[in-house]
Design a protein around this motif. Structure first.
Motif, mmCIF file in Angstrom:
data_model
loop_
_atom_site.group_PDB
_atom_site.id
_atom_site.type_symbol
_atom_site.label_atom_id
_atom_site.label_comp_id
_atom_site.label_asym_id
_atom_site.label_seq_id
_atom_site.Cartn_x
_atom_site.Cartn_y
_atom_site.Cartn_z
ATOM 1 N N ALA A 1 0.821 -1.209 0.000
ATOM 2 C CA ALA A 1 0.000 0.000 0.000
ATOM 3 C C ALA A 1 0.856 1.260 0.000
ATOM 4 O O ALA A 1 0.561 2.224 -0.722
ATOM 5 C CB ALA A 1 -0.941 -0.010 1.203
ATOM 6 N N ARG A 2 1.926 1.285 0.806
ATOM 7 C CA ARG A 2 2.789 2.469 0.822
ATOM 8 C C ARG A 2 3.420 2.677 -0.543
ATOM 9 O O ARG A 2 3.509 3.806 -1.044
ATOM 10 C CB ARG A 2 3.875 2.334 1.901
ATOM 11 C CG ARG A 2 4.870 3.515 1.933
ATOM 12 C CD ARG A 2 4.137 4.846 2.098
ATOM 13 N NE ARG A 2 4.993 5.987 1.843
ATOM 14 C CZ ARG A 2 5.596 6.707 2.806
ATOM 15 N NH1 ARG A 2 5.453 6.357 4.074
ATOM 16 N NH2 ARG A 2 6.315 7.753 2.482
ATOM 17 N N GLY A 3 3.870 1.602 -1.160
ATOM 18 C CA GLY A 3 4.444 1.727 -2.488
ATOM 19 C C GLY A 3 3.439 2.229 -3.500
ATOM 20 O O GLY A 3 3.762 3.038 -4.382
ATOM 21 N N ALA A 4 2.189 1.758 -3.397
ATOM 22 C CA ALA A 4 1.144 2.218 -4.313
ATOM 23 C C ALA A 4 0.878 3.706 -4.150
ATOM 24 O O ALA A 4 0.702 4.439 -5.136
ATOM 25 C CB ALA A 4 -0.138 1.417 -4.069
ATOM 26 N N LEU A 5 0.863 4.168 -2.912
ATOM 27 C CA LEU A 5 0.633 5.591 -2.654
ATOM 28 C C LEU A 5 1.782 6.445 -3.181
ATOM 29 O O LEU A 5 1.566 7.511 -3.770
ATOM 30 C CB LEU A 5 0.441 5.816 -1.155
ATOM 31 C CG LEU A 5 -0.845 5.217 -0.576
ATOM 32 C CD1 LEU A 5 -0.760 5.143 0.943
ATOM 33 C CD2 LEU A 5 -2.057 6.038 -0.998
ATOM 34 N N ASP A 6 2.999 5.985 -2.983
ATOM 35 C CA ASP A 6 4.152 6.735 -3.489
ATOM 36 C C ASP A 6 4.222 6.695 -5.009
ATOM 37 O O ASP A 6 4.618 7.677 -5.657
ATOM 38 C CB ASP A 6 5.446 6.187 -2.879
ATOM 39 C CG ASP A 6 5.594 6.553 -1.415
ATOM 40 O OD1 ASP A 6 4.871 7.460 -0.950
ATOM 41 O OD2 ASP A 6 6.417 5.923 -0.726
ATOM 42 N N VAL B 1 -5.286 10.563 0.513
ATOM 43 C CA VAL B 1 -4.470 10.202 -0.652
ATOM 44 C C VAL B 1 -4.233 11.422 -1.529
ATOM 45 O O VAL B 1 -3.114 11.657 -2.017
ATOM 46 C CB VAL B 1 -5.144 9.072 -1.448
ATOM 47 C CG1 VAL B 1 -4.363 8.768 -2.727
ATOM 48 C CG2 VAL B 1 -5.286 7.820 -0.599
ATOM 49 N N LEU B 2 -5.266 12.223 -1.722
ATOM 50 C CA LEU B 2 -5.126 13.424 -2.563
ATOM 51 C C LEU B 2 -4.153 14.427 -1.952
ATOM 52 O O LEU B 2 -3.399 15.089 -2.665
ATOM 53 C CB LEU B 2 -6.492 14.070 -2.784
ATOM 54 C CG LEU B 2 -7.447 13.269 -3.673
ATOM 55 C CD1 LEU B 2 -8.821 13.930 -3.698
ATOM 56 C CD2 LEU B 2 -6.898 13.144 -5.088
ATOM 57 N N ALA B 3 -4.156 14.541 -0.634
ATOM 58 C CA ALA B 3 -3.193 15.435 0.014
ATOM 59 C C ALA B 3 -1.765 14.959 -0.228
ATOM 60 O O ALA B 3 -0.856 15.758 -0.478
ATOM 61 C CB ALA B 3 -3.486 15.517 1.511
ATOM 62 N N HIS B 4 -1.566 13.650 -0.166
ATOM 63 C CA HIS B 4 -0.247 13.072 -0.425
ATOM 64 C C HIS B 4 0.195 13.369 -1.854
ATOM 65 O O HIS B 4 1.348 13.768 -2.093
ATOM 66 C CB HIS B 4 -0.316 11.562 -0.174
ATOM 67 C CG HIS B 4 0.954 10.822 -0.416
ATOM 68 N ND1 HIS B 4 2.109 11.043 0.307
ATOM 69 C CD2 HIS B 4 1.264 9.838 -1.323
ATOM 70 C CE1 HIS B 4 3.064 10.238 -0.113
ATOM 71 N NE2 HIS B 4 2.584 9.505 -1.115
ATOM 72 N N ILE B 5 -0.699 13.198 -2.806
ATOM 73 C CA ILE B 5 -0.372 13.451 -4.214
ATOM 74 C C ILE B 5 -0.118 14.939 -4.438
ATOM 75 O O ILE B 5 0.859 15.329 -5.096
ATOM 76 C CB ILE B 5 -1.508 12.943 -5.118
ATOM 77 C CG1 ILE B 5 -1.555 11.412 -5.093
ATOM 78 C CG2 ILE B 5 -1.339 13.447 -6.546
ATOM 79 C CD1 ILE B 5 -2.751 10.826 -5.815
#
Length: 329
Positions: A19-24, A60-64
Motif C-alpha cells: 500500500a505504501r508503495g502504491a501511494l508513493d 491520498v489526494l493530500a499526499h499526491i
C-alpha cells in the motif's frame, strides 16, 4: 487532439508493491504527469478491496498534491451516500485551503464496495436515494456563509469547489444536466450507455452558477508501449483483474502474461470484453488514432485515462507515450 487529457489513478496494490508503495507511485505518477501536460489527476473511493489503496480518498489526494505544484487533483469520485455531506465539505475544503485553485470534487452514488462493507461504513443501502439532496447540501456547505447561518463547514465555507457528477447510466447524466454541473462518464468500465448518456446530458443541460454550458469528460482505458504487441501483453493485467471480478476473487494486481486466452473462459472473455470495450491498446501511433476517433465519436470536452499496468516504470512510459500521442509533448 486539442482537448485536455487527465488521469484516473487507481492507486493499485500489486503482488510486487504494498500500500505504501502504491501511494508513493501515485504521487510519482502525478509529478510526471504534471510535467507532461496532463490537466488533472483523480483518485476514486473504494473500500474493502485488497488491490486498491485509495479508501481514504482525501488523505491520498493530500499526499499526491504535496508532491506536485500545478496539476489539478480531485476525487473521481467520492461516493457521497457513504458520507455526511458536511464531513466531505470539511475534508475537501481543507484540501482547497492547502492547495488553492487545484481541487475538484467528483461525486458518485454507488457505494464503491459490497453490502457488508456498506454497513461497516454505517450507511444504509437506501442512502443512495438521497443522492440529489446530498449534492445540494454539499453545495450549500461550500458556498459563502449566509447571514445568521449557525452551522458552518470550517474551513470549507466560501471555497465553492467545483463539483462534478460521475456516472455510468442515464441517472447521472440527467442529474448533472439538471444541476448544471460537469459530467464524467465511467466508460472505462461501463461503456454501454456512453453515447446515449452524453446526448441526454447535453440536451437537458441547464446553466448554473458553476457552469454555463455542458462539459463532458469521457473515461478511457489506454495502455501504450513501443509496439502493439507489448501493449497488448501489458493489458493482460487489466484483463485478469476484470476476469477476477466475475470470479469473486478480487486480489492484488498481477503481472502480465503472454497469452490471456489461457487465463479466462470464453464466457469470462465476453464479460470482460463488454466492460473493457472502450480501451485503446497499442503503440503511440495506434493510441493517437484511437484517441482521435474517440473524441470525434463522442465530442468529449476532455478525456480521463486509466492505465492499469503492473510495473510502475512501464506505466510511466505508457502515460508519456499517451501524452505524446495526444500532442501534449
Amino acid at each position: 487532439m486539442n482537448i485536455p487529457l487527465s488521469i484516473l489513478e487507481l492507486v493499485s496494490i500489486t503482488e510486487q508493491t504494498d500500500a505504501r508503495g502504491a501511494l508513493d507511485n501515485a504521487r510519482d505518477l502525478a509529478a510526471h504527469a504534471e510535467r507532461w501536460g496532463y490537466n488533472r489527476i483523480w483518485v476514486a473511493e473504494h473500500h474493502n478491496m485488497p488491490g486498491i489503496a485509495s479508501a481514504a480518498t482525501s488523505v491520498v489526494l493530500a499526499h499526491i498534491a504535496a508532491g506536485t505544484n500545478t496539476i489539478r487533483i480531485g476525487a473521481g469520485g467520492i461516493m457521497l451516500p457513504n458520507h455526511a455531506p458536511y464531513v466531505i465539505a470539511e475534508q475537501f475544503g481543507t484540501l482547497e485551503r492547502l492547495f488553492p485553485g487545484r481541487v475538484d470534487l467528483g461525486l458518485g452514488r454507488a457505494p464503491g464496495t459490497d453490502g457488508v462493507t456498506l454497513r461497516a461504513l454505517r450507511r444504509t443501502p437506501d442512502a443512495a436515494e438521497q443522492f440529489p439532496q446530498d449534492v445540494m447540501e454539499l453545495q450549500s456547505w461550500l458556498a459563502p456563509v449566509a447571514p445568521g447561518q449557525r452551522i458552518v463547514a470550517v474551513p470549507a465555507a466560501g471555497t465553492e469547489i467545483p463539483l462534478w457528477i460521475l456516472g455510468s447510466s442515464h441517472f447521472g447524466a440527467m442529474l448533472a444536466a439538471e444541476f448544471g454541473l460537469p459530467y464524467a462518464f465511467a466508460s472505462h468500465f461501463a461503456p454501454a450507455d456512453l453515447l446515449p448518456a452524453l446526448g441526454l446530458y447535453r440536451d437537458r443541460f441547464k446553466p448554473s452558477h458553476q457552469l454555463d454550458r455542458p462539459y463532458a469528460m469521457v473515461g478511457v482505458n489506454v495502455i501504450a508501449a513501443d509496439t502493439d504487441a507489448e501493449a497488448h501483453r501489458l493489458a493482460t493485467t487489466q484483463q485478469m483483474a476484470f476476469t477476477n471480478i466475475f470470479r469473486g476473487a478480487r486480489g492484488l494486481g498481477q503481472p502480465p502474461i503472454d497469452d490471456i486466452e489461457t487465463y479466462w473462459t470464453p464466457i469470462e472473455k465476453a464479460q470482460a470484453g463488454r466492460m473493457l470495450a472502450r480501451s485503446i491498446v497499442g503503440s503511440r501511433d495506434t493510441v493517437r488514432a484511437g484517441l482521435e476517433a474517440l473524441v470525434e465519436e463522442t465530442g468529449a470536452d476532455e478525456l480521463i485515462v486509466v492505465s492499469m499496468i503492473y510495473d510502475h516504470a512501464a506505466r510511466l512510459h505508457s502515460v508519456k507515450l499517451t501524452a505524446e500521442a495526444a500532442g501534449l509533448l
